[in-house]
Each structure stands twice: as structure tokens, then as C-alpha cells.
Design an enzyme around this catalytic site. Structure first.
Site, mmCIF file in Angstrom:
data_model
loop_
_atom_site.group_PDB
_atom_site.id
_atom_site.type_symbol
_atom_site.label_atom_id
_atom_site.label_comp_id
_atom_site.label_asym_id
_atom_site.label_seq_id
_atom_site.Cartn_x
_atom_site.Cartn_y
_atom_site.Cartn_z
ATOM 1 N N SER A 1 -15.957 -8.214 4.626
ATOM 2 C CA SER A 1 -15.143 -7.505 3.619
ATOM 3 C C SER A 1 -15.724 -6.159 3.205
ATOM 4 O O SER A 1 -15.556 -5.718 2.077
ATOM 5 C CB SER A 1 -14.952 -8.352 2.344
ATOM 6 O OG SER A 1 -14.422 -9.593 2.655
ATOM 7 N N LEU A 2 -16.416 -5.491 4.127
ATOM 8 C CA LEU A 2 -16.945 -4.159 3.797
ATOM 9 C C LEU A 2 -15.887 -3.080 4.046
ATOM 10 O O LEU A 2 -16.114 -1.909 3.760
ATOM 11 C CB LEU A 2 -18.189 -3.853 4.625
ATOM 12 C CG LEU A 2 -19.450 -4.641 4.274
ATOM 13 C CD1 LEU A 2 -20.607 -4.205 5.156
ATOM 14 C CD2 LEU A 2 -19.814 -4.439 2.804
ATOM 15 N N LEU B 1 -10.433 -0.457 7.374
ATOM 16 C CA LEU B 1 -10.077 0.806 6.724
ATOM 17 C C LEU B 1 -10.943 1.940 7.248
ATOM 18 O O LEU B 1 -10.475 3.066 7.426
ATOM 19 C CB LEU B 1 -10.266 0.695 5.215
ATOM 20 C CG LEU B 1 -9.119 0.070 4.441
ATOM 21 C CD1 LEU B 1 -9.469 -0.026 2.968
ATOM 22 C CD2 LEU B 1 -7.858 0.908 4.621
ATOM 23 N N ASP C 1 -5.444 -6.076 9.699
ATOM 24 C CA ASP C 1 -6.019 -4.743 9.929
ATOM 25 C C ASP C 1 -5.078 -3.867 10.762
ATOM 26 O O ASP C 1 -5.105 -2.642 10.652
ATOM 27 C CB ASP C 1 -7.382 -4.838 10.610
ATOM 28 C CG ASP C 1 -8.510 -4.996 9.590
ATOM 29 O OD1 ASP C 1 -8.363 -4.512 8.451
ATOM 30 O OD2 ASP C 1 -9.542 -5.617 9.927
ATOM 31 N N THR D 1 -32.366 -0.508 1.496
ATOM 32 C CA THR D 1 -31.994 -0.379 2.906
ATOM 33 C C THR D 1 -32.375 -1.588 3.757
ATOM 34 O O THR D 1 -32.043 -1.642 4.929
ATOM 35 C CB THR D 1 -32.653 0.870 3.536
ATOM 36 O OG1 THR D 1 -34.073 0.643 3.578
ATOM 37 C CG2 THR D 1 -32.377 2.117 2.717
ATOM 38 N N THR E 1 -29.746 -3.438 5.809
ATOM 39 C CA THR E 1 -29.301 -2.623 6.938
ATOM 40 C C THR E 1 -30.313 -2.687 8.075
ATOM 41 O O THR E 1 -29.947 -2.837 9.247
ATOM 42 C CB THR E 1 -29.108 -1.162 6.477
ATOM 43 O OG1 THR E 1 -28.124 -1.155 5.459
ATOM 44 C CG2 THR E 1 -28.690 -0.253 7.611
ATOM 45 N N CYS F 1 12.906 -11.680 3.369
ATOM 46 C CA CYS F 1 12.855 -12.855 4.230
ATOM 47 C C CYS F 1 13.136 -14.113 3.399
ATOM 48 O O CYS F 1 14.274 -14.331 3.005
ATOM 49 C CB CYS F 1 11.527 -12.912 4.965
ATOM 50 S SG CYS F 1 11.678 -13.797 6.527
ATOM 51 N N GLN G 1 16.623 -15.330 1.557
ATOM 52 C CA GLN G 1 17.217 -16.664 1.709
ATOM 53 C C GLN G 1 17.409 -17.314 0.337
ATOM 54 O O GLN G 1 18.442 -17.936 0.071
ATOM 55 C CB GLN G 1 16.318 -17.528 2.607
ATOM 56 C CG GLN G 1 16.192 -16.952 4.031
ATOM 57 C CD GLN G 1 15.238 -17.753 4.925
ATOM 58 O OE1 GLN G 1 14.536 -18.642 4.466
ATOM 59 N NE2 GLN G 1 15.225 -17.420 6.214
ATOM 60 N N ARG H 1 12.064 -18.581 10.982
ATOM 61 C CA ARG H 1 12.772 -19.558 11.804
ATOM 62 C C ARG H 1 14.237 -19.687 11.398
ATOM 63 O O ARG H 1 15.094 -19.905 12.206
ATOM 64 C CB ARG H 1 12.161 -20.953 11.643
ATOM 65 C CG ARG H 1 10.876 -21.112 12.334
ATOM 66 C CD ARG H 1 10.372 -22.545 12.386
ATOM 67 N NE ARG H 1 9.030 -22.438 12.932
ATOM 68 C CZ ARG H 1 7.960 -22.199 12.200
ATOM 69 N NH1 ARG H 1 8.049 -22.120 10.906
ATOM 70 N NH2 ARG H 1 6.789 -22.048 12.784
ATOM 71 N N HIS I 1 11.186 -7.977 7.580
ATOM 72 C CA HIS I 1 10.044 -7.558 6.752
ATOM 73 C C HIS I 1 9.890 -6.038 6.794
ATOM 74 O O HIS I 1 9.137 -5.514 7.613
ATOM 75 C CB HIS I 1 8.761 -8.202 7.271
ATOM 76 C CG HIS I 1 8.666 -9.661 6.992
ATOM 77 N ND1 HIS I 1 8.169 -10.154 5.809
ATOM 78 C CD2 HIS I 1 9.014 -10.730 7.729
ATOM 79 C CE1 HIS I 1 8.210 -11.477 5.831
ATOM 80 N NE2 HIS I 1 8.723 -11.856 6.990
ATOM 81 N N GLU J 1 8.291 -4.168 4.911
ATOM 82 C CA GLU J 1 6.965 -3.688 4.501
ATOM 83 C C GLU J 1 6.079 -3.312 5.689
ATOM 84 O O GLU J 1 5.183 -2.484 5.557
ATOM 85 C CB GLU J 1 6.261 -4.727 3.610
ATOM 86 C CG GLU J 1 5.834 -6.022 4.285
ATOM 87 C CD GLU J 1 6.910 -7.113 4.273
ATOM 88 O OE1 GLU J 1 8.111 -6.761 4.271
ATOM 89 O OE2 GLU J 1 6.553 -8.306 4.304
HETATM 90 N N1 GLN Z 1 10.448 -19.875 5.777
HETATM 91 C C1 GLN Z 1 11.531 -18.989 6.096
HETATM 92 C C2 GLN Z 1 11.893 -19.072 7.571
HETATM 93 O O1 GLN Z 1 11.110 -19.511 8.363
HETATM 94 C C3 GLN Z 1 11.183 -17.570 5.720
HETATM 95 C C4 GLN Z 1 10.048 -17.005 6.484
HETATM 96 C C5 GLN Z 1 9.495 -15.735 5.895
HETATM 97 O O2 GLN Z 1 9.709 -15.449 4.732
HETATM 98 N N2 GLN Z 1 8.742 -14.990 6.667
HETATM 99 O O3 GLN Z 1 12.971 -18.688 7.958
#
Ligand code: GLN
Length: 547
Positions: free
Chosen positions: A15-16, A20, A72, A191, A194, A383, A387, A475, A520, A522
């Protein structure tokens, strides 16, 4: 081969911020006119992180080509703005999988299969695959997961040791990231850890060229000289990696230290002067917001911020695009009940329900969504969040009391979200099949799929495009059998597969901003270019905050 390799190892503890650091160095080299890619080698035995619990491993990042990867890779994409793929991440499990499959096929012609050379050859092949093809980058940064001294990491370290002697000194560089703690009682940096970590590296034949020291405050030159002396590196090859409040400052801090310049010189890279205007503007904009919005994230993994890494960053990006600071409030969905929603959400400017798996906490998410819908608080469902928004609407607006997802109640009379067993894959141009009983790994809709956007919707307003591509990892799907019924009640299907076969985005009207997406977004948000839906969501939250 034009590609040169930079290997980044970590010492002392985890976790250093190796990811990044690698991403920031890559970004700086990019501003110097070089093309860069980054690869993460993870020493654990899982074939990929897809089946790993976010509590343990943090978010699973998904690439366009559907690889489930280490988080990462999200940093790499955000800093470099180049798409990652299955080529950019591997694990011990995946490497051994390959070696064992070859052994079973008889490819080793009866030989004894060993870590050296067979496993290390497979690792080297994976690293070298980055240098193949016409679009091979000038520089490939290879980040080795874990900490030097871990048993699991040895084959990877041995592989990079071999690569250096095979490819030559000019073509490879070893950077070691360690911790240099500041001891208050002694009033100085220490040091010794290190030194020990470098000794460990030396014992397996790797001499670092550059030492990057993670520290709370910049390390004085005297101390750097000492580290250089004890670790046998150039006097000007020891750098501080100081703690920062905003992770997008790291490239600028590295530049101030002369880190990228030293790398370019040591590797004889054809680098021009760095162009940092974009990074400077980004950091300036982050530091000078014109307002503040408060966003509640209603999820199950709230104790571990790493579990929502990309989401967290995408919200920050949405804030940068709207020149507001985004305050994130994590709400544990298991604590939200029909009676207590106001106590959590009364004074927030937006509610976001992220992705997730399993029933735990779902009823609380549905309650939060009901509150957002009724109180007209900007809502963004991603996602599982989308739903849940469909379930909430079916139950509370369309009167289907037992509406649910097949994932949570296979016996429900209204499975508005269900397991689609057959669908047309635009990428393979074939009908893909899956069934409920198959392995957990490998049954998801993964990676980028096209999505058609309906004009006149919030989605269209955000994207300003008729066709987009977004990344998936799930899914279950919206059940088309309910499209008409929910549509009549007012739900809008603003994003669908190009042939209309899958619902990708839902919205409801008469609401400032209520959007749920099956994908997604993001994963595709960048600090300098927020994802359109996050920009739109934060804009709506900002409008609310100014009321
Ligand atoms: N569990 C839900 C599915 O598999 C949503 C998955 C998620 O949010 N990535 O469809």
C-alpha cells in the site's frame, strides 16, 4: 524492438502507492512525447481478481475487451488515458494455468517442468507481448504486485532479472519504491528498512537503478546521499514520493523532484521537455472549487474505500467538470429501513447506488431509491443500482408488490430483472449462451457493448451522441417482458442495445435527474474528461445544492 521496459518493485510494506507511482511516471513520460503502457503482474494464485471479494481485494476493474483486472489498471487508464486490455494484467494463477495446460498437451516433450525456466519464460512472454505489433509503445512500465521478500513474488522478480540481461541495460530500468519513515522522537528519516529491502533485492540478483522513497515530508539531500551510498545507486537517483492530499498532484511532485528526467536520461529515451499545463490546470481546478455537493453512496462495501475506487474517482471527476467539491458520504445499505431514510439522506444533494452482488443490503438500497424518487433528489444507479431502481419502480409505482431480481428471489411472480440465457453478442457476432448452474467465473456479460441513446432524455443530454460504448460486468438483465407495463407507468428506456434487445439505461420523468444504467460508466471516467453521466449527475446535485 523499440519498446523499453521500466520495472517497478515495492519494498518494506504494501500500500505504498506503487500503482499511482507507476501511473504518474507514465503520465510524465507521455507529456514528454513518448507513448507509454503499463502492465501489472500480480503474484496471487487466482487466475484473475474476478472471483475475489471486494473486501479483500478492492474493486475489480473491467477493460473494453472484458478482462477482469486489478484496480491499478484503473489508475493507469485515468493517468494515461489509453485503454488497457487483457495484455496489461496477469497473475501467478494465470501463468501457472498456461504452463500446466502446455504440460498436459505434451508441449514440453517429456521434460521436467520447473519454475525456472518454464514459469519464468511464460512471465517474460507476457511482458514482451507489450512490445509486439506496429503500435508497440516507446515505454512499458511493469509493476510487480506485492512486496519484495514475498515467496509468491519470486518467479516474477527472477523473470525481470533475466529480462534485463537479455534486453540490455539501456532497455531496462529497475525502480524500487520503499518506505522511509520519519521518526518524530529522533527527528529524522530512517533509512534502515530501505537498506534491508534493497539487500533482499540484491540477493536475488536485482540492483535497483532508482530508489523512490515514500515519505511524509521531503527527504533532505543528506539523507538521499546516504540512501544512495548504502543502496549503490547514483547520488541523484534517490527521490521522495511525498504524501499528497490530491492524488492528481503526484505527477507534478515527481516532476519537481526531477524523477522523470532522470528516468529519461538513464534510459536514453528520445524525450522532449515535459508539458504539464493539463496537469497543472487539473490540480488548480481541484484546489479551487466554487461550491460543494454532498453525495451519499449507498452500498455494502462502505468500510473499504478501495472497493469503489473508480466510482469514487468518477464522482470527483464529475465535481471537477462542474467546479464543485464532491463530499462523499458512505451509507451502509443494511442500515437503511423504510422509516429512517430521511435521517441518512435529508441533506444530501445526490444519492448513488453502486454495483454489487448478492441480496445483503438490497432492501436498504431500494428504500434509498424510493426516497430519492419521491423527494426528487438526483439519483444515479449503477448496475445493481439500476436493477434496484427497476425493482423499486415495479413495486411502488406499478404495484407489483413482489417484484424482484431472479438473483434475489427466483420464485418471485415478477422477475423484472432476470438471467438472460441467450443473447446476441455484437463483438463475437454470435449468440452467446449461459445457464444458471455454470461456474461463477466466466458467466458474466463483460466488457464494452454498444448502447443506443434515445433523444430527449437525460442520457442524451449528457452524452450528446446517438451511440456510445460502455463496459459491463453482470449476470442479470432487465426483463423485456415488463417493458410495456413499466413503460406505461412512466419508466423511460433511454439506452438500449442497438437492436433493442437489451435495456441499458432507465430514467423516470418529472424528476430533476433519475438515471440508472446497467453498465459501469465509472471505468471510463478521466480526471480531465469526466464521464458524461457523472458530469450530468453532479450538475443536477449542484443545482439542488444551490436551491
Ligand atoms: N448482481 C448483479 C448482476 O450480476 C449486478 C452486478 C453488478 O452490479 N456489477 O447482474
Amino acid at each position: 524492438m523499440k519498446t523499453k521496459f521500466i520495472f517497478v518493485t515495492g519494498g518494506v510494506l504494501s500500500s505504498l502507492g506503487k500503482g499511482l507511482a507507476a501511473a504518474s511516471l507514465g503520465a510524465l513520460l507521455q507529456t514528454r512525447g513518448l507513448s507509454v503502457t503499463i502492465q501489472k503482474l500480480d503474484p496471487y494464485i487466482n487466475v484473475d481478481p474476478g472471483t475475489m471479494n471486494p473486501f479483500q481485494h478492492g474493486e475489480v476493474f473491467v477493460t473494453d475487451d472484458g478482462a477482469e483486472t486489478d484496480l491499478d489498471l484503473g489508475h493507469y487508464e485515468r493517468y494515461l488515458n489509453v485503454p488497457m486490455s487483457h495484455k496489461n494484467n496477469t497473475t501467478s494463477g494465470a501463468i501457472y494455468n498456461k504452463v500446466i495446460a502446455k504440460e498436459r498437451r505434451g508441449d514440453y516433450l517429456g521434460g521436467t517442468v520447473q519454475v525456472i525456466p518454464h514459469v519464468t519464460d511464460e512471465i517474460k512472454a507476457k511482458v514482451l507481448s507489450l512490445a509486439e505489433g506496429d503500435d508497440a509503445p516507446d515505454v512499458a512500465i511493469i509493476e510487480i504486485g506485492g512486496t519484495v521478500g514475498d515467496i509468491e513474488g519470486l518467479p516474477f522478480l527472477e523473470a525481470i532479472r533475466q529480462l534485463r540481461s537479455e534486453l540490455g541495460r539501456d532497455n531496462c530500468l529497475n525502480i524500487h519504491l520503499t518506505l522511509v519513515p520519519y521518526l518524530k522522537s529522533a527527528g529524522e528519516h530512517k533509512t534502515k528498512p530501505t537498506q534491508h529491502s534493497v539487500k533482499e533485492l540484491l540477493s536475488i540478483g536485482i540492483q535497483p537503478d532508482i530508489i523512490l522513497c515514500r515519505c511524509e515530508q521531503p527527504i533532505p539531500d543528506e539523507m538521499k546521499k546516504k540512501i544512495a551510498l548504502f543502496c549503490n545507486v547514483d547520488q541523484d537517483a534517490v527521490f521522495s514520493s511525498v504524501d499528497v492530499s490530491n492524488i492528481y498532484e503526484v505527477p507534478l511532485k515527481f516532476y519537481e523532484e526531477g524523477f522523470d528526467q532522470k528516468v529519461a536520461i538513464m534510459m536514453r529515451l528520445p524525450a522532449r521537455n515535459a508539458h504539464l499545463e493539463d496537469w497543472e490546470k487539473l490540480v488548480h481546478d481541484c484546489a479551487n472549487p466554487k461550491g460543494k455537493v454532498s453525495i451519499a453512496i449507498v452500498g455494502k462495501y462502505v468500510e473499504l474505500k478501495e472497493a469503489y475506487k473508480s466510482l469514487h474517482e468518477a464522482l470527483i471527476h464529475g465535481g471537477i467538470a462542474n467546479r464543485v467539491e464532491v463530499e462523499l458520504r458512505y451509507v451502509n445499505s443494511e442500515e437503511v429501513t423504510p422509516g429512517n431514510a430521511p435521517s441518512f439522506f435529508k441533506d444530501c444533494d445526490g444519492i448513488l447506488v453502486p454495483g454489487g452482488f448478492g441480496y445483503r443490503g438490497v432492501e436498504g438500497k431500494i428504500e434509498a431509491i424510493r426516497y430519492a424518487r419521491e423527494q426528487k433528489i438526483p439519483f444515479f444507479g449503477i448496475c445493481l443500482g439500476m436493477q434496484c431502481a427497476v425493482i423499486e419502480f415495479a413495486r411502488n409505482v406499478a404495484g407489483m408488490e413482489d417484484a424482484n431480481s431472479e438473483e434475489f428471489n427466483p420464485l418471485s411472480g415478477h422477475k423484472v430483472i432476470y438471467l438472460m440465457t441467450e443473447w446476441y453478442d455484437f463483438r463475437t457476432q454470435a449468440v452467446e449462451k449461459r445457464d444458471a448452474g455454470s461456474d461463477k467465473g466466466g458467466t458474466m456479460r463483460l466488457g464494452a457493448y454498444p448502447c443506443k441513446i434515445l433523444a430527449g432524455t437525460h442520457a442524451y443530454e449528457a452524452y450528446q451522441a446517438e451511440m456510445v460504448e460502455e463496459r459491463h460486468r453482470h449476470r442479470y438483465e432487465f426483463n423485456n417482458a415488463y417493458r410495456d407495463e413499466l413503460g406505461v407507468k412512466g419508466m423511460i428506456f433511454s439506452g438500449t442495445a442497438p437492436d433493442d434487445s437489451l435495456v441499458e439505461i432507465v430514467e423516470i420523468p418529472d424528476h430533476p435527474w433519475f438515471v440508472g444504467c446497467q453498465f459501469h460508466p465509472e471505468f471510463k471516467s478521466r480526471p480531465m474528461k469526466a464521464h458524461p453521466l457523472f458530469r450530468g449527475f453532479i450538475a443536477a446535485a449542484k443545482a439542488r445544492s444551490q436551491k
